[in-house]
Design an enzyme around this catalytic site. Structure first.
Site, PDB file in Angstrom:
ATOM      1  N   SER A 139      52.170  47.784  39.626  1.00  0.00           N
ATOM      2  CA  SER A 139      51.263  48.798  39.059  1.00  0.00           C
ATOM      3  C   SER A 139      51.856  50.161  39.382  1.00  0.00           C
ATOM      4  O   SER A 139      52.669  50.284  40.320  1.00  0.00           O
ATOM      5  CB  SER A 139      49.885  48.666  39.718  1.00  0.00           C
ATOM      6  OG  SER A 139      49.074  49.783  39.427  1.00  0.00           O
ATOM      7  N   TYR A 152      43.783  48.781  47.279  1.00  0.00           N
ATOM      8  CA  TYR A 152      44.467  48.281  46.074  1.00  0.00           C
ATOM      9  C   TYR A 152      45.888  48.854  46.031  1.00  0.00           C
ATOM     10  O   TYR A 152      46.853  48.121  45.782  1.00  0.00           O
ATOM     11  CB  TYR A 152      43.684  48.655  44.810  1.00  0.00           C
ATOM     12  CG  TYR A 152      44.387  48.186  43.547  1.00  0.00           C
ATOM     13  CD1 TYR A 152      44.482  46.829  43.242  1.00  0.00           C
ATOM     14  CD2 TYR A 152      44.982  49.098  42.673  1.00  0.00           C
ATOM     15  CE1 TYR A 152      45.152  46.396  42.098  1.00  0.00           C
ATOM     16  CE2 TYR A 152      45.644  48.677  41.534  1.00  0.00           C
ATOM     17  CZ  TYR A 152      45.724  47.317  41.249  1.00  0.00           C
ATOM     18  OH  TYR A 152      46.385  46.885  40.120  1.00  0.00           O
TER      19      TYR A 152
HETATM   20  P1  NDP Z   1      42.174  40.718  34.346  1.00  0.00           P
HETATM   21  O1  NDP Z   1      41.008  40.825  35.265  1.00  0.00           O
HETATM   22  O2  NDP Z   1      41.928  40.707  32.895  1.00  0.00           O
HETATM   23  O3  NDP Z   1      43.063  39.437  34.734  1.00  0.00           O
HETATM   24  C1  NDP Z   1      43.256  39.046  36.061  1.00  0.00           C
HETATM   25  C2  NDP Z   1      43.696  37.594  36.100  1.00  0.00           C
HETATM   26  O4  NDP Z   1      43.944  37.242  37.470  1.00  0.00           O
HETATM   27  C3  NDP Z   1      42.652  36.647  35.563  1.00  0.00           C
HETATM   28  O5  NDP Z   1      43.258  35.705  34.707  1.00  0.00           O
HETATM   29  C4  NDP Z   1      42.108  35.967  36.810  1.00  0.00           C
HETATM   30  O6  NDP Z   1      41.763  34.615  36.512  1.00  0.00           O
HETATM   31  C5  NDP Z   1      43.323  35.993  37.736  1.00  0.00           C
HETATM   32  N1  NDP Z   1      42.915  35.892  39.125  1.00  0.00           N
HETATM   33  C6  NDP Z   1      42.214  36.808  39.850  1.00  0.00           C
HETATM   34  N2  NDP Z   1      41.959  36.329  41.083  1.00  0.00           N
HETATM   35  C7  NDP Z   1      42.496  35.077  41.127  1.00  0.00           C
HETATM   36  C8  NDP Z   1      42.542  34.067  42.122  1.00  0.00           C
HETATM   37  N3  NDP Z   1      41.971  34.237  43.331  1.00  0.00           N
HETATM   38  N4  NDP Z   1      43.163  32.895  41.840  1.00  0.00           N
HETATM   39  C9  NDP Z   1      43.734  32.717  40.632  1.00  0.00           C
HETATM   40  N5  NDP Z   1      43.737  33.632  39.643  1.00  0.00           N
HETATM   41  C10 NDP Z   1      43.109  34.796  39.895  1.00  0.00           C
HETATM   42  O7  NDP Z   1      43.108  41.957  34.732  1.00  0.00           O
HETATM   43  P2  NDP Z   1      44.580  42.388  34.272  1.00  0.00           P
HETATM   44  O8  NDP Z   1      45.076  41.564  33.165  1.00  0.00           O
HETATM   45  O9  NDP Z   1      44.536  43.845  34.109  1.00  0.00           O
HETATM   46  O10 NDP Z   1      45.367  42.083  35.625  1.00  0.00           O
HETATM   47  C11 NDP Z   1      46.594  41.372  35.668  1.00  0.00           C
HETATM   48  C12 NDP Z   1      47.514  42.056  36.673  1.00  0.00           C
HETATM   49  O11 NDP Z   1      47.843  43.354  36.186  1.00  0.00           O
HETATM   50  C13 NDP Z   1      46.909  42.275  38.056  1.00  0.00           C
HETATM   51  O12 NDP Z   1      47.880  41.959  39.031  1.00  0.00           O
HETATM   52  C14 NDP Z   1      46.582  43.765  38.078  1.00  0.00           C
HETATM   53  O13 NDP Z   1      46.594  44.288  39.379  1.00  0.00           O
HETATM   54  C15 NDP Z   1      47.736  44.290  37.247  1.00  0.00           C
HETATM   55  N6  NDP Z   1      47.563  45.610  36.656  1.00  0.00           N
HETATM   56  C16 NDP Z   1      46.494  45.882  35.853  1.00  0.00           C
HETATM   57  C17 NDP Z   1      46.369  47.144  35.283  1.00  0.00           C
HETATM   58  C18 NDP Z   1      45.175  47.522  34.456  1.00  0.00           C
HETATM   59  O14 NDP Z   1      44.892  48.730  34.309  1.00  0.00           O
HETATM   60  N7  NDP Z   1      44.462  46.566  33.845  1.00  0.00           N
HETATM   61  C19 NDP Z   1      47.387  48.182  35.505  1.00  0.00           C
HETATM   62  C20 NDP Z   1      48.470  47.778  36.361  1.00  0.00           C
HETATM   63  C21 NDP Z   1      48.561  46.536  36.892  1.00  0.00           C
HETATM   64  P3  NDP Z   1      40.421  33.883  37.013  1.00  0.00           P
HETATM   65  O15 NDP Z   1      39.375  34.933  37.224  1.00  0.00           O
HETATM   66  O16 NDP Z   1      40.117  32.915  35.919  1.00  0.00           O
HETATM   67  O17 NDP Z   1      40.845  33.205  38.270  1.00  0.00           O
HETATM   68  C1  8X3 Z   2      45.776  49.326  37.747  1.00  0.00           C
HETATM   69  C2  8X3 Z   2      45.918  50.765  37.363  1.00  0.00           C
HETATM   70  O1  8X3 Z   2      45.408  53.165  38.061  1.00  0.00           O
HETATM   71  O2  8X3 Z   2      43.645  51.532  38.342  1.00  0.00           O
HETATM   72  O3  8X3 Z   2      46.810  48.913  38.572  1.00  0.00           O
HETATM   73  O4  8X3 Z   2      45.533  51.531  39.820  1.00  0.00           O
HETATM   74  S1  8X3 Z   2      45.085  51.772  38.450  1.00  0.00           S
END
Ligand code: NDP
Ligand code: 8X3
Length: 253
Positions: A139, A152
């Site tokens: 991120s 985070y």
């Molecule tokens: P979502 O919440 O849409 O997806 C998160 C995914 O992680 C889900 O499929 C969830 O599946 C899975 N997950 C969470 N906890 C667990 C667990 N304990 N065991 C197994 N699976 C788990 O968010 P994003 O698509 O945005 O997030 C994906 C990645 O991108 C993350 O690492 C996030 O930090 C990163 N990210 C996101 C950004 C944003 O602004 N959205 C920006 C930068 C990075 P389930 O709940 O079914 O287990």
């Molecule tokens: C997710 C983006 O700006 O909320 O990683 O940290 S931010």
């Protein structure tokens, strides 16, 4: 046919990446805790792209559960070419002195220990065959910090450190280690999860256009489709209206 294992494929970036890689002809292992989501995504991608898909339901925070899931893979799915370490979350948004221990555990256990758990289980086979690609979803929060983002940001700084150190350990085994570091991404459940389901607080993309999950999936595919002599180490990417974690031009969509 190449096989990609995508953690956190039930929504957001993981789901969009699953769809793109299915379209490109990859065999998929999709993981997450929500079985019904995985079942529906598998049926949809089978229908659209005739994709070969195996789903694994487990909580990545627990090593034994993760180990049992990986060991249960049928032979046809046991050779993993690409591991996309995507599962992760933010839980809570507030100053350090008011932080909830439960939120802190959730983030560190998922974003750091979860990534370690699955990497420990998948990487030995890559080492033994001297081939493989691990792509970590970091991120912008792994490169800079922002108010109320404390734990985070710390978890994503740890991901950045692990990406770099995994590469030092694995490059001599011909394994690529890459990272993508996105700013805000919509079409995800990220904000809803961060604000514990409070939809009003989760409306953080009303006044600017962030990246979307498909944008990020396209970059992950670009990383995965380079020739064997090219390893993209990190891509830092934000929406055009975002200049840093602390600079968003909220001038409308
Ligand atoms: P979502 O919440 O849409 O997806 C998160 C995914 O992680 C889900 O499929 C969830 O599946 C899975 N997950 C969470 N906890 C667990 C667990 N304990 N065991 C197994 N699976 C788990 O968010 P994003 O698509 O945005 O997030 C994906 C990645 O991108 C993350 O690492 C996030 O930090 C990163 N990210 C996101 C950004 C944003 O602004 N959205 C920006 C930068 C990075 P389930 O709940 O079914 O287990
Ligand atoms: C997710 C983006 O700006 O909320 O990683 O940290 S931010």
């Amino acid at each position: 046919m190449q096989t990609i294992l995508i953690t956190g494929a039930t929504s957001g970036i993981g789901k969009a990446t699953a769809s793109l890689f299915a379209e490109k002809g990859f065999q998929l292992i999709l993981t997450g805790r929500r079985k019904e989501r995985l079942t529906a995504i598998k049926a949809d991608l089978k229908n659209k792209f005739n994709a070969n898909i195996h789903c694994l339901v487990f909580d990545i925070r627990h090593f034994e559960e993760t180990k049992n899931a990986i060991e249960s893979l049928p032979k046809a799915f046991a050779q993993i070419d690409i591991l996309l370490n995507n599962a992760g979350l933010a839980s809570g948004y507030g100053p350090i002195h008011l932080g909830e221990i439960e939120d802190w555990d959730r983030m560190m256990d998922t974003n750091v220990k979860g990534l370690l758990n699955i990497t420990r289980l998948v990487s030995p086979d890559m080492v033994s065959k001297s081939a493989g690609h691990i792509i970590n979803v970091c991120s912008t929060a792994g490169h800079e910090v922002y108010p109320n983002g404390n734990v985070y940001c710390a978890s994503k700084h740890a991901v950045d450190a692990l990406t770099k150190s995994m590469r030092l350990d694995l490059h001599k085994h011909n394994i690529k280690v890459s990272q993508i570091s996105p700013g805000h991404v919509e079409d995800t459940e990220f904000a809803k999860v961060r604000f514990h389901g409070d939809q009003n607080k989760a409306n953080i993309y009303n006044d600017f256009v962030p990246l979307n999950a498909t944008n990020v999936a396209n970059i992950i595919y670009f990383m995965a489709s380079q020739p064997s002599n090219v390893n993209i180490q990190d891509i830092l990417v934000m929406g055009t209206q975002q200049a840093s974690n602390n600079h968003i031009h909220r001038s409308g969509r």
